[in-house]
Design a protein around this motif. Structure first.
Motif, PDB file in Angstrom:
ATOM      1  N   TRP A   1     -23.415  -8.696  -9.087  1.00  4.43           N
ATOM      2  CA  TRP A   1     -22.079  -8.517  -8.500  1.00  4.43           C
ATOM      3  C   TRP A   1     -20.986  -8.797  -9.534  1.00  4.43           C
ATOM      4  O   TRP A   1     -19.804  -8.738  -9.219  1.00  4.43           O
ATOM      5  N   GLN A   2     -21.371  -9.074 -10.769  1.00  2.87           N
ATOM      6  CA  GLN A   2     -20.408  -9.373 -11.813  1.00  2.87           C
ATOM      7  C   GLN A   2     -20.168  -8.165 -12.715  1.00  2.87           C
ATOM      8  O   GLN A   2     -21.033  -7.305 -12.869  1.00  2.87           O
TER       9      GLN A   2
ATOM     10  N   ARG B   1     -29.938  -6.691  -1.914  1.00  8.17           N
ATOM     11  CA  ARG B   1     -29.000  -6.595  -0.797  1.00  8.17           C
ATOM     12  C   ARG B   1     -28.879  -7.924  -0.051  1.00  8.17           C
ATOM     13  O   ARG B   1     -27.826  -8.210   0.529  1.00  8.17           O
TER      14      ARG B   1
ATOM     15  N   PRO C   1     -26.690 -13.637  -1.403  1.00  5.32           N
ATOM     16  CA  PRO C   1     -25.365 -14.005  -0.876  1.00  5.32           C
ATOM     17  C   PRO C   1     -24.226 -13.422  -1.713  1.00  5.32           C
ATOM     18  O   PRO C   1     -23.200 -12.998  -1.158  1.00  5.32           O
ATOM     19  N   GLY C   2     -24.391 -13.401  -3.027  1.00  8.49           N
ATOM     20  CA  GLY C   2     -23.340 -12.855  -3.876  1.00  8.49           C
ATOM     21  C   GLY C   2     -23.094 -11.387  -3.620  1.00  8.49           C
ATOM     22  O   GLY C   2     -21.949 -10.912  -3.693  1.00  8.49           O
TER      23      GLY C   2
ATOM     24  N   GLN D   1     -23.788  -9.862  -0.666  1.00  8.17           N
ATOM     25  CA  GLN D   1     -23.266  -9.719   0.684  1.00  8.17           C
ATOM     26  C   GLN D   1     -21.785 -10.073   0.760  1.00  8.17           C
ATOM     27  O   GLN D   1     -21.092  -9.641   1.681  1.00  8.17           O
ATOM     28  N   ALA D   2     -21.304 -10.807  -0.234  1.00  9.36           N
ATOM     29  CA  ALA D   2     -19.885 -11.172  -0.252  1.00  9.36           C
ATOM     30  C   ALA D   2     -18.996 -10.065  -0.810  1.00  9.36           C
ATOM     31  O   ALA D   2     -17.768 -10.159  -0.723  1.00  9.36           O
ATOM     32  N   VAL D   3     -19.613  -9.010  -1.354  1.00 11.40           N
ATOM     33  CA  VAL D   3     -18.849  -7.912  -1.950  1.00 11.40           C
ATOM     34  C   VAL D   3     -18.504  -6.901  -0.859  1.00 11.40           C
ATOM     35  O   VAL D   3     -19.391  -6.422  -0.134  1.00 11.40           O
ATOM     36  N   ALA D   4     -17.239  -6.543  -0.763  1.00 13.04           N
ATOM     37  CA  ALA D   4     -16.801  -5.637   0.304  1.00 13.04           C
ATOM     38  C   ALA D   4     -17.327  -4.225   0.110  1.00 13.04           C
ATOM     39  O   ALA D   4     -17.665  -3.544   1.085  1.00 13.04           O
TER      40      ALA D   4
ATOM     41  N   PRO E   1     -20.144  -2.813  -2.124  1.00 14.66           N
ATOM     42  CA  PRO E   1     -21.197  -2.973  -3.140  1.00 14.66           C
ATOM     43  C   PRO E   1     -21.525  -1.685  -3.883  1.00 14.66           C
ATOM     44  O   PRO E   1     -21.934  -1.735  -5.048  1.00 14.66           O
TER      45      PRO E   1
END
Length: 318
Positions: A73-74, A232, A235-236, A238-241, A243
């Motif tokens: 997610w980075q 998927r 947690p990181g 799932q926090a992305v609006a 993905p």
């Protein structure tokens, strides 16, 4: 005439599924080398099966660098890659080992070997305008707009790559100049290594297409969809609006798997879309490679003797 005293490095380039990893491993094992990955998917943790990341056994056989340096997610820019890769090359050379650059991400190679042109800083207002426009008419429409003002950039950037479309349009709106012009302008300091550039590419495009399909089926057998399930569930992630806009998820195969797990299409549709996307990636990689200077092309199936000769001529006699 003075001798070139720069340290040596080898760049093993080529389209996806052309055999770069296997060849790089073989060369590194033979000449005392260490591999620096030049792949924008392999930098992400958890992208293993679908990105064809070297296995733990392969990594134990030969030291690897720039694998698993970011969470999926980075963000990770080409400039960050170039900085990290230069440090890795300096360290490898300082220990008397041979750096071997291996991968297929053209922008990463460009950033490392030639440097990147100065670009305007991101502008939150311009980006917000572009995002709003995309929400109204879709990213393909913005890609079409980019093609009008910067055909060269549009040819390199896929219609499903919102991050790069946005950046190219942002640069044009801020400067009035195509991003491709700026990228072709004076760059930063070139890499202070003498680099042998080898391109591995089957002469017959049908052979490459068959390799792509066969490799993808092996990925499916190895549990690729289970891997995407695990991604998927993080947690990181799932926090992305959004993905699907993440660079990691846009990697070929992963985007199609994500959409399939969201309920889009059948398993057969997913396989065909993923293989088609991988073929498109290979085509873009080949287009970029044809524009590169000082590269030597080899068919990995038929040119092994020529490859070994090129290496022997480049490397000092032991």
């Amino acid at each position: 005439m003075s001798l070139d005293a720069r340290p040596l490095a080898i760049a093993i380039m080529g389209p996806t599924a052309s055999g770069k990893t296997a060849f790089a491993l073989d060369v590194a094992a033979r000449v005392g080398g260490e591999i620096v990955s030049v792949d924008s998917a392999l930098v992400y943790r958890g992208l293993d099966i679908g990105a064809a990341k070297p296995t733990p056994a392969e990594q134990a056989r030969v030291p690897h660098h720039l694998l698993d340096v970011r969470d999926p997610w980075q963000a990770y820019s080409a400039a960050e890659f170039a900085d990290d890769a230069r440090r890795a090359l300096d360290d490898i050379a300082a220990r008397g080992r041979l750096p071997i650059l291996a991968g297929g991400t053209g922008l990463y190679f460009q950033a490392l070997l030639e440097g990147l042109a100065a670009m305007p800083a991101a502008d939150a207002g311009v980006r917000a305008d572009i995002t709003a426009q995309a929400q109204a008419c879709g990213w393909p429409a913005l890609h079409a707009e980019l093609a009008k003002v910067d055909p060269a950039a549009a040819a390199r950037i896929h219609t499903t790559d919102p991050q790069r479309i946005q950046r190219a349009l942002e640069v044009y709106r801020l400067t009035g100049r195509p991003i491709s012009d700026l990228q072709n302008a004076a760059r930063g300091a070139r890499l202070p290594f003498r680099v042998l550039k080898l391109v591995l590419a089957p002469a017959d495009r049908a052979v490459l297409h068959a390799r792509i399909a066969r490799r993808f089926d092996l990925m499916l057998d190895a549990g690729f969809l289970d891997e995407v399930h695990r991604l998927r569930a993080l947690p990181g992630m799932q926090a992305v609006a959004a993905p699907l806009d993440l660079p990691a998820v846009r990697a070929v195969g992963y985007r199609q798997a994500w959409e399939f797990l969201d309920g889009q299409g059948t398993a057969a549709d997913f396989r065909e879309r993923a293989i088609a996307a991988t073929r498109q990636l290979a085509k873009r990689q080949l287009t970029w490679l044809r524009g590169e200077r000082d590269v030597r092309w080899f068919d990995p199936a038929t040119d092994r003797a020529r490859l070994d000769e090129a290496l022997a001529l480049f490397l000092p006699a032991s």
